[in-house]
Design a protein around this motif. Structure first.
Motif, PDB file in Angstrom:
ATOM      1  N   LEU A  78      38.372  36.738  34.704  1.00  0.00           N
ATOM      2  CA  LEU A  78      37.135  37.507  34.624  1.00  0.00           C
ATOM      3  C   LEU A  78      36.909  38.224  35.951  1.00  0.00           C
ATOM      4  CD1 LEU A  78      34.757  34.864  32.969  1.00  0.00           C
ATOM      5  CD2 LEU A  78      36.152  36.617  31.844  1.00  0.00           C
ATOM      6  N   ILE A  79      36.447  39.454  35.870  1.00  0.00           N
ATOM      7  CA  ILE A  79      36.049  40.191  37.074  1.00  0.00           C
ATOM      8  C   ILE A  79      34.535  40.308  37.041  1.00  0.00           C
ATOM      9  CG2 ILE A  79      36.281  42.332  38.383  1.00  0.00           C
ATOM     10  CD1 ILE A  79      38.918  42.840  36.892  1.00  0.00           C
ATOM     11  N   LEU A  80      33.881  39.949  38.140  1.00  0.00           N
ATOM     12  CA  LEU A  80      32.419  40.016  38.225  1.00  0.00           C
ATOM     13  C   LEU A  80      32.006  40.824  39.443  1.00  0.00           C
ATOM     14  CD1 LEU A  80      33.262  36.823  37.324  1.00  0.00           C
ATOM     15  CD2 LEU A  80      30.812  36.781  36.892  1.00  0.00           C
ATOM     16  N   MET A  81      30.809  41.435  39.374  1.00  0.00           N
ATOM     17  CA  MET A  81      30.303  42.222  40.508  1.00  0.00           C
ATOM     18  C   MET A  81      28.789  42.083  40.613  1.00  0.00           C
ATOM     19  SD  MET A  81      30.822  46.268  41.386  1.00  0.00           S
ATOM     20  CE  MET A  81      30.181  46.963  42.926  1.00  0.00           C
ATOM     21  N   PRO A  82      28.291  41.669  41.803  1.00  0.00           N
ATOM     22  CA  PRO A  82      26.840  41.562  41.995  1.00  0.00           C
ATOM     23  C   PRO A  82      26.237  42.829  42.610  1.00  0.00           C
ATOM     24  CG  PRO A  82      27.947  40.552  43.857  1.00  0.00           C
ATOM     25  CD  PRO A  82      29.024  41.141  42.959  1.00  0.00           C
ATOM     26  N   THR A  83      24.946  43.020  42.415  1.00  0.00           N
ATOM     27  CA  THR A  83      24.182  43.941  43.257  1.00  0.00           C
ATOM     28  C   THR A  83      23.985  43.222  44.586  1.00  0.00           C
ATOM     29  OG1 THR A  83      23.044  44.812  41.317  1.00  0.00           O
ATOM     30  CG2 THR A  83      22.016  45.247  43.436  1.00  0.00           C
ATOM     31  N   PRO A  84      24.175  43.907  45.733  1.00  0.00           N
ATOM     32  CA  PRO A  84      24.236  43.196  47.020  1.00  0.00           C
ATOM     33  C   PRO A  84      22.888  42.812  47.642  1.00  0.00           C
ATOM     34  CG  PRO A  84      24.663  45.512  47.364  1.00  0.00           C
ATOM     35  CD  PRO A  84      24.520  45.332  45.883  1.00  0.00           C
ATOM     36  N   PHE A  85      22.078  42.070  46.903  1.00  0.00           N
ATOM     37  CA  PHE A  85      20.832  41.504  47.443  1.00  0.00           C
ATOM     38  C   PHE A  85      20.813  40.024  47.094  1.00  0.00           C
ATOM     39  CE2 PHE A  85      19.823  45.983  46.501  1.00  0.00           C
ATOM     40  CZ  PHE A  85      19.517  46.409  47.787  1.00  0.00           C
ATOM     41  N   GLN A  86      20.170  39.218  47.945  1.00  0.00           N
ATOM     42  CA  GLN A  86      20.228  37.771  47.801  1.00  0.00           C
ATOM     43  C   GLN A  86      19.861  37.299  46.391  1.00  0.00           C
ATOM     44  OE1 GLN A  86      20.930  35.046  50.467  1.00  0.00           O
ATOM     45  NE2 GLN A  86      21.515  34.572  48.384  1.00  0.00           N
ATOM     46  N   GLY A  87      18.759  37.828  45.840  1.00  0.00           N
ATOM     47  CA  GLY A  87      18.294  37.380  44.527  1.00  0.00           C
ATOM     48  C   GLY A  87      19.220  37.751  43.387  1.00  0.00           C
ATOM     49  N   HIS A  88      20.203  38.628  43.664  1.00  0.00           N
ATOM     50  CA  HIS A  88      21.172  39.043  42.643  1.00  0.00           C
ATOM     51  C   HIS A  88      22.530  38.381  42.879  1.00  0.00           C
ATOM     52  CE1 HIS A  88      18.768  42.467  40.900  1.00  0.00           C
ATOM     53  NE2 HIS A  88      18.105  42.212  42.005  1.00  0.00           N
ATOM     54  N   ILE A  89      22.908  38.236  44.156  1.00  0.00           N
ATOM     55  CA  ILE A  89      24.195  37.598  44.481  1.00  0.00           C
ATOM     56  C   ILE A  89      24.203  36.150  44.005  1.00  0.00           C
ATOM     57  CG2 ILE A  89      25.639  36.777  46.389  1.00  0.00           C
ATOM     58  CD1 ILE A  89      24.726  39.290  47.962  1.00  0.00           C
ATOM     59  N   THR A  90      23.097  35.430  44.265  1.00  0.00           N
ATOM     60  CA  THR A  90      23.044  33.998  43.932  1.00  0.00           C
ATOM     61  C   THR A  90      23.325  33.735  42.456  1.00  0.00           C
ATOM     62  OG1 THR A  90      21.600  33.456  45.791  1.00  0.00           O
ATOM     63  CG2 THR A  90      21.547  31.953  43.914  1.00  0.00           C
ATOM     64  N   PRO A  91      22.581  34.327  41.506  1.00  0.00           N
ATOM     65  CA  PRO A  91      22.866  34.007  40.099  1.00  0.00           C
ATOM     66  C   PRO A  91      24.244  34.477  39.628  1.00  0.00           C
ATOM     67  CG  PRO A  91      21.145  35.682  40.254  1.00  0.00           C
ATOM     68  CD  PRO A  91      21.388  35.183  41.635  1.00  0.00           C
ATOM     69  N   LEU A  92      24.745  35.599  40.181  1.00  0.00           N
ATOM     70  CA  LEU A  92      26.054  36.054  39.727  1.00  0.00           C
ATOM     71  C   LEU A  92      27.148  35.066  40.155  1.00  0.00           C
ATOM     72  CD1 LEU A  92      27.613  39.226  38.914  1.00  0.00           C
ATOM     73  CD2 LEU A  92      28.789  38.049  40.781  1.00  0.00           C
ATOM     74  N   LEU A  93      27.075  34.580  41.402  1.00  0.00           N
ATOM     75  CA  LEU A  93      28.073  33.609  41.854  1.00  0.00           C
ATOM     76  C   LEU A  93      27.922  32.279  41.117  1.00  0.00           C
ATOM     77  CD1 LEU A  93      28.217  34.350  45.694  1.00  0.00           C
ATOM     78  CD2 LEU A  93      29.964  34.851  43.978  1.00  0.00           C
ATOM     79  N   GLN A  94      26.682  31.922  40.779  1.00  0.00           N
ATOM     80  CA  GLN A  94      26.469  30.709  39.971  1.00  0.00           C
ATOM     81  C   GLN A  94      27.103  30.865  38.597  1.00  0.00           C
ATOM     82  OE1 GLN A  94      22.194  30.545  40.213  1.00  0.00           O
ATOM     83  NE2 GLN A  94      22.193  29.104  41.923  1.00  0.00           N
ATOM     84  N   LEU A  95      26.931  32.045  37.984  1.00  0.00           N
ATOM     85  CA  LEU A  95      27.543  32.303  36.672  1.00  0.00           C
ATOM     86  C   LEU A  95      29.065  32.229  36.767  1.00  0.00           C
ATOM     87  CD1 LEU A  95      27.474  33.224  33.695  1.00  0.00           C
ATOM     88  CD2 LEU A  95      27.376  35.587  34.537  1.00  0.00           C
ATOM     89  N   ALA A  96      29.622  32.819  37.826  1.00  0.00           N
ATOM     90  CA  ALA A  96      31.077  32.775  38.015  1.00  0.00           C
ATOM     91  C   ALA A  96      31.558  31.326  38.102  1.00  0.00           C
ATOM     92  CB  ALA A  96      31.458  33.537  39.288  1.00  0.00           C
TER      93      ALA A  96
END
Length: 460
Positions: free
Chosen positions: A12-30
């Motif tokens: 899977l390839i994932l990409m967050p929006t680069p703000f803390q409140g967006h990076i955290t859930p995306l990395l958790q999902l990964a």
């Protein structure tokens, strides 16, 4: 779902929006998709606010050029910055995806999972013929409001007018006009255009993943399911899949000394105050908060992020001897390990800006909230906290020290405090049940993994 590893042999390839409140859930999902389903994970990210790869040695990280200058990234206008990222990252992202898709020595790519705010990615995925799933890092209730923006404008609710603030929004009970999302940008029309673009591109995706759970937002999820006509997967709360702090996603270094300070405090006595990673306040607002906390006579743990006070580095506006004169009842840190803090038995209330991550974490730990929403989805979240779930109280904009003191007392003492605490403990239990075998989030995660594998087979 148990760790079945159906995804083994797929990437899977994932990409967050680069703000803390967006990076955290995306990395958790990964992390969820890696540990629970066995997918290998590649993270594409901007150079600006890049995550720390050393926290995730089992993931592969690919930075792409974002073309952002220091002046642009220093702006307080996060909306304009996100729009710039959508414009500047389109071509570097396409090149990066093309390279990754051509790697014959790696697991085949099943799909691309991306933060909803990166609307430019749908067109890129169409060009490289890669299925795209969207992660919505906020709640379903606020997203339903965003999806209603064209109708809200048509009916005159938008742009928000001072004279109509107390008027009910008929199609979106229990919201009033003052609860509708807004974002103060240098470009007045940008928020409306941005939201409409995000919604439009979400509807073209192969499905939306939500960091929420069905029992918390069943009505909004049902309406979105009918309107979007694509699969939706409420598989949250993401952070509850793991031990607190098991992988760091923080862009700032938490001061863990506050945990030993909490150890010295009485059970449910401390007010925890944190307004997230983006909010900025004036010196006057800061001083009213300080005196409101001091006058409440409750112990407090206060996160004062460097730069949160406009025009100050850190605590310069605080009166000399403030903490000493408060009788040791206060502890101020630059950043806190929030999950650990909210789990601590000394915490009795959370004074929050009502960002979605903070709201969900507070619900999951059964901590009542004092809400001071600032922008975006925070006002909708705060309305649900106070009027729908009834697990907190709202402070009006820029409250004085007297109102702050009174609100803290209301939430910490008396009959209403007990009722609110009872309500949030019931929600906490529902959050625990939804992740267990047969629970709603457990089942939606199973469906999500099956969908990802079917996307891969249909794309190959």
């Amino acid at each position: 779902m148990e760790e079945k590893h159906e995804g083994k042999g797929h990437r899977l390839i994932l990409m967050p929006t680069p703000f803390q409140g967006h990076i955290t859930p995306l990395l958790q999902l990964a992390q969820i998709l890696h540990t629970k389903a066995g997918f290998s994970i590649t993270i594409i990210h901007t150079i600006f606010n890049s995550p720390d790869p050393s926290s995730y040695p089992h993931f592969t990280f690919h930075p792409i050029a974002d073309g952002l200058s220091e002046t642009e990234t220093a702006t307080l206008d996060a909306l304009h910055l996100t729009d710039l990222i959508n414009i500047r990252c389109r071509h570097p992202l396409k090149d990066c995806l093309a390279t990754l898709l051509s790697q014959v020595d790696q697991d085949p790519v099943a799909c691309f999972i991306v933060d909803a705010a990166l609307y430019c990615t749908q067109g890129v995925c169409d060009e490289v013929q890669l299925p795209r799933l969207v992660l919505r890092t906020g709640g379903a209730s606020s997203f339903l409001v965003f999806a209603s923006f064209p109708q809200l404008r048509e009916k005159g609710y938008l742009p928000i007018q001072e004279s109509r603030l107390e008027e009910p929004v008929v199609d979106l009970p229990p919201l009033k006009v003052k609860d509708l999302p807004e974002f103060h940008s240098l470009h007045p029309e940008l928020f409306y255009e941005f939201v409409c673009r995000v919604i439009e591109e979400c509807k073209k995706s192969s499905g939306v993943i939500w960091n929420t759970f069905e029992e918390l937002e069943s009505s909004a999820l049902a309406k979105l399911g009918q309107e979007f006509l694509i699969p939706i997967y409420p598989i949250g709360p993401f952070h509850k899949y793991f031990l607190a702090g098991s992988n760091s996603t923080s862009l700032l270094t938490p001061d863990k000394s506050c945990i030993s300070w909490l150890d010295t405090q009485e059970h449910k006595s401390v007010v925890y105050v944190s307004f997230g990673s983006i909010v900025a306040i004036s010196e006057g607002e800061f001083l009213e908060i300080a005196w409101g906390l001091a006058n409440s006579k409750q112990p407090f743990l206060w996160v004062v992020r460097p730069g949160i006070i406009r025009g100050s580095e850190w605590l310069e506006p605080l009166p000399s001897g403030f903490l000493e004169n408060s009788g040791g009842r206060g502890c101020i840190v630059k950043w806190a390990p929030q999950e650990q803090v909210l789990k601590h038995p000394a915490i009795g209330a959370f004074w929050t800006h009502c960002g979605w991550n903070s709201t969900l974490e507070s619900v999951c730990e059964g901590v009542p909230m004092i809400c001071s929403p600032c922008f975006g989805d925070q006002k909708v979240n705060a309305k649900y906290v106070s009027d729908v779930w009834k697990v907190g109280v709202q402070l009006q904009n820029k409250p004085g020290r007297g109102e702050i003191e009174k609100t803290i007392s209301k939430l910490m003492l008396g009959d209403e405090a007990n009722e609110i605490r009872g309500n949030i403990l019931k929600l906490k239990e529902k959050a625990n049940v939804c992740l267990s075998e047969g629970g709603s989030s457990y089942c939606f995660l199973d469906r999500l993994v099956s969908e990802i594998l079917s996307l891969k087979s249909s794309a190959s």
